[in-house]
Enzyme design. Structure first.
Site, short mmCIF file in Angstrom:
data_model
loop_
_atom_site.label_atom_id
_atom_site.label_comp_id
_atom_site.label_asym_id
_atom_site.label_seq_id
_atom_site.Cartn_x
_atom_site.Cartn_y
_atom_site.Cartn_z
CG HIS A 126 -1.89 1.01 1.40
ND1 HIS A 126 -1.59 2.31 1.76
CD2 HIS A 126 -3.24 0.97 1.25
CE1 HIS A 126 -2.71 3.01 1.82
NE2 HIS A 126 -3.73 2.23 1.51
CG ASP A 203 0.79 -2.17 6.12
OD1 ASP A 203 -0.17 -2.30 6.90
OD2 ASP A 203 0.71 -1.56 5.04
CD GLN A 206 -6.76 -4.52 4.22
OE1 GLN A 206 -7.70 -5.23 4.60
NE2 GLN A 206 -6.97 -3.32 3.71
CE LYS A 229 -7.35 -0.58 6.23
NZ LYS A 229 -8.01 0.23 5.22
CB CYS A 369 -3.53 3.28 -1.64
SG CYS A 369 -4.78 4.52 -1.34
N1 7TS Z 1 -1.61 -0.65 4.65
C1 7TS Z 1 -2.54 -1.44 4.10
C2 7TS Z 1 -2.18 -2.83 3.68
C3 7TS Z 1 -3.83 -0.96 3.92
O1 7TS Z 1 -4.76 -1.74 3.39
C4 7TS Z 1 -4.15 0.36 4.32
C5 7TS Z 1 -5.51 0.97 4.08
C6 7TS Z 1 -3.13 1.13 4.93
C7 7TS Z 1 -1.89 0.60 5.06
C8 7TS Z 1 -3.39 2.50 5.43
O2 7TS Z 1 -4.29 2.48 6.49
P1 7TS Z 1 -4.89 3.82 7.07
O3 7TS Z 1 -5.98 3.34 7.97
O4 7TS Z 1 -3.80 4.51 7.80
O5 7TS Z 1 -5.39 4.61 5.90
N2 7TS Z 1 -6.20 0.40 2.99
C9 7TS Z 1 -7.28 0.92 2.36
C10 7TS Z 1 -7.87 0.28 1.29
O6 7TS Z 1 -7.51 -0.79 0.81
N3 7TS Z 1 -8.92 1.02 0.87
O7 7TS Z 1 -8.99 2.12 1.65
C11 7TS Z 1 -7.97 2.06 2.59
#
Ligand code: 7TS
Length: 411
Positions: A126, A203, A206, A229, A369
């Site tokens: 990401h 990271d 997910q 999430k 992303c």
């Molecule tokens: N890393 C991964 C693997 C992610 O899926 C996401 C967010 C992030 C980092 C960043 O997380 P945040 O909460 O700090 O924004 N992924 C997604 C997505 O797949 N669609 O919207 C956000």
């Protein structure tokens, strides 16, 4: 197999947002990789904090501040338990996964990465796990190197030993890909990285959502995840780090609560975790995430994972039979989490999503992303269905019915 007590239809009733119609149809929410819906227990915990205990933490001696501080620190204990951290003090509250990764890239990176050093990430990441490392590399003169992916959307690890050198200072890798659903062999990577003296940041945006995470067993050095999430609120996340690393690190931001003593010229720092928590934190967010951990723990992450596996297996079978569909990511269900990215012939993913939305089916369309993943597969975007504990096989059926309309329109 899920246990007999696991009932997604009963679980759905805990989520007020799911009981609505969208465009005249019952909502089928399949955008969980972007954010999950929130159960009543989490909404109640946030309300109750604001209605009864609202005060700043770690500063007042009065009753409300005492209660707020206890609830806030209890929540830290809950997230520590969720990932089996050795001690709650190893869990730092952040705004989310993104801020947790930036914290490591800045606070650890600037002190430990220099010219000629290497940072190893992967093409699957990401943007949150790419851009902070690009910024660190450009500030320090370090080199960014990449683990490639194959056409099945898996990391190419054959040449991992060649990619890891004595110059590698850190490996930053996702536990689960948000664009492909691939579950990565984090432990294997950690062992190889440690063998050359590099540390590993995972990271887990997910990961900690869908599977049991044991940071001690993974043997990683940092693990980042966010609340929104996994049924918690937005604006709250966790950076877990090994205590000795956190103790040795410089602060990330300066301000109130992160200090021990402030002098005219310089200051000294509070102990971990407060050293990394400058300013008034997201107290309600932390309490809400604590409530989400309680909620998910009561249902049981193993049951949630087993349920998602069933849904994904069903979805792969049903989607696989849709004419013109191309599904990205591993074909083996053992290597795939609750995300299915796809394209359909010439239909643009945004059009797919719009047609599905008119049927009340919410999926994400775009590059997720993960532009390097899109580039690898030669597409600018995909449509993505992502599942969670409250999704059912009927949700998959509705997705497939919606795709029949896409086929009818686009041929
Ligand atoms: N890393 C991964 C693997 C992610 O899926 C996401 C967010 C992030 C980092 C960043 O997380 P945040 O909460 O700090 O924004 N992924 C997604 C997505 O797949 N669609 O919207 C956000």
């Amino acid at each position: 197999m899920t246990s007999v007590n696991f009932d997604p239809l009963r679980i759905r009733k805990d989520f007020p947002t799911l009981a609505q119609t969208v465009n005249g149809k019952p909502l089928t929410y399949l955008d969980n990789a972007a954010t999950s819906q929130k159960p009543r227990a989490v909404l109640d915990a946030i309300d109750s904090y604001y209605e009864q205990d609202n005060a700043n933490v770690h500063r007042g001696i009065h009753e409300l501040s005492r209660r707020a501080t206890i609830a806030y620190e209890e929540a830290r204990g809950k997230v520590a338990g969720w990932i089996n951290a050795a001690d709650p003090s190893e869990c730092i509250w952040t705004r989310g996964t993104t801020e947790a990764i930036n914290l490591v890239a800045v606070a650890w990176g600037l002190d430990n990465v220099g010219e000629g050093d290497e940072i190893l990430i992967s093409v699957m990441e990401h943007h949150s796990n790419i851009v902070p490392w690009q910024m660190l590399a450009s500030r320090t003169g370090a080199t960014l190197r990449y683990i490639e992916i194959d056409d099945d959307g898996r990391l190419v690890l054959d040449d991992l030993d060649a990619l890891l050198t004595e110059r590698t200072k850190i490996v930053a890798i996702s536990h689960v890909s948000n664009s492909l659903g691939t579950i990565n062999p984090v432990k294997r990577i950690t062992e190889a990285a440690h063998a050359v003296g590099a540390i590993v940041m995972v990271d887990g945006a997910q990961g900690a959502v869908h599977t049991r995470v044991d940071v001690q067993d993974l043997c990683c050095d940092f693990y980042a995840f966010g609340g929104h999430k996994m049924c918690g609120p937005t604006g709250i996340g966790v950076l877990w780090g090994r205590r000795e690393l956190l103790d040795a690190m410089s602060p990330f931001q300066g301000g109130g609560e992160m200090i021990h003593i402030v002098g005219r010229e310089e200051s000294s720092w509070a102990a971990v975790p407060h050293k990394f928590e400058a300013g008034t934190p997201n107290i309600a967010g932390a309490i809400g995430l604590g409530a989400a951990v309680d909620y998910l723990s009561e249902i049981g992450i193993e049951d949630i994972e087993a349920h998602e596996r069933e849904i994904v297996a069903y979805a792969m079978e049903k989607l696989g039979a849709v004419p013109g569909i191309r599904i990205y990511g591993p074909t083996s269900l053992d290597e795939r989490s609750a995300v299915i990215s796809f394209t359909m012939g010439d239909a643009h993913p945004h059009d797919i999503s719009t047609i599905l939305d008119s049927d009340g089916v919410a999926v994400r369309a775009g590059h997720h992303c993960a532009q390097l993943v899109m580039k690898h597969f030669g597409v600018s975007a995909t449509a993505r269905a992502s599942f969670y504990l409250y999704n059912t096989k009927e949700d998959v059926d509705r997705l497939v019915e919606g795709l029949a309309q896409v086929a009818a329109i686009f041929g």
